[in-house]
Write a protein that holds these residues in place. Structure first.
Motif: not given
Length: 141
Positions: A14, A32, A34-36
């Motif tokens: 990323k 990143f 906030k991503e699961q």
């Protein structure tokens, strides 16, 4: 899906090659966070910075961390931390900047945490400087 095992390579991909622009890396790191991540029970984030001599040489470390608590079945196994760690020469304006601010999901909105971090002088001052390097690494703690 992101897992604890592939989180480091996922974040490196990323971020890409633009590793000396602290603000861009910060924006990617926030997205990143906030991503699961598979198996993650709650988000655990840390911003820390300060002058340390981990290598025998004093350097200023400016570190964004996502922490994972790992379970095997239902039993606690260990913790891992994924670091986005910028290293700077410890110039005078960085010498007295030291902070360690955790966020745990039960503390409230992650966006409020990010806004609070971005207001800190410990965050603002290094943001304007060019780092010596960025290290992205994951370790078991």
């Amino acid at each position: 899906m992101i897992t604890v095992k592939n989180a480091e390579s996922y974040l490196k991909d990323k971020i890409g090659e633009d590793t000396d622009v602290v603000g861009k890396v910060w924006e990617t790191f926030k997205a990143f966070c906030k991503e699961q991540v598979k198996g993650e029970e709650g988000k655990e984030i840390l911003f820390q910075c300060g002058v340390y001599d981990f290598t025998g040489e004093e350097l200023f470390y400016f570190d964004f961390v996502r922490q994972f608590t790992v379970y095997e079945e239902v039993e606690y196994s260990h913790m891992e931390q994924l670091h986005c760690e910028f290293v700077f020469n410890p110039i005078n304006e960085l010498r007295n900047l030291e902070v360690s601010e955790f966020y745990f999901e039960e503390d409230g909105d992650i966006n409020d945490y990010f806004k609070d971090i971005e207001k800190l002088q410990q965050f603002q001052i290094p943001l304007k400087l060019k780092p010596l390097k960025l290290e992205i690494y994951q370790e078991e703690i």
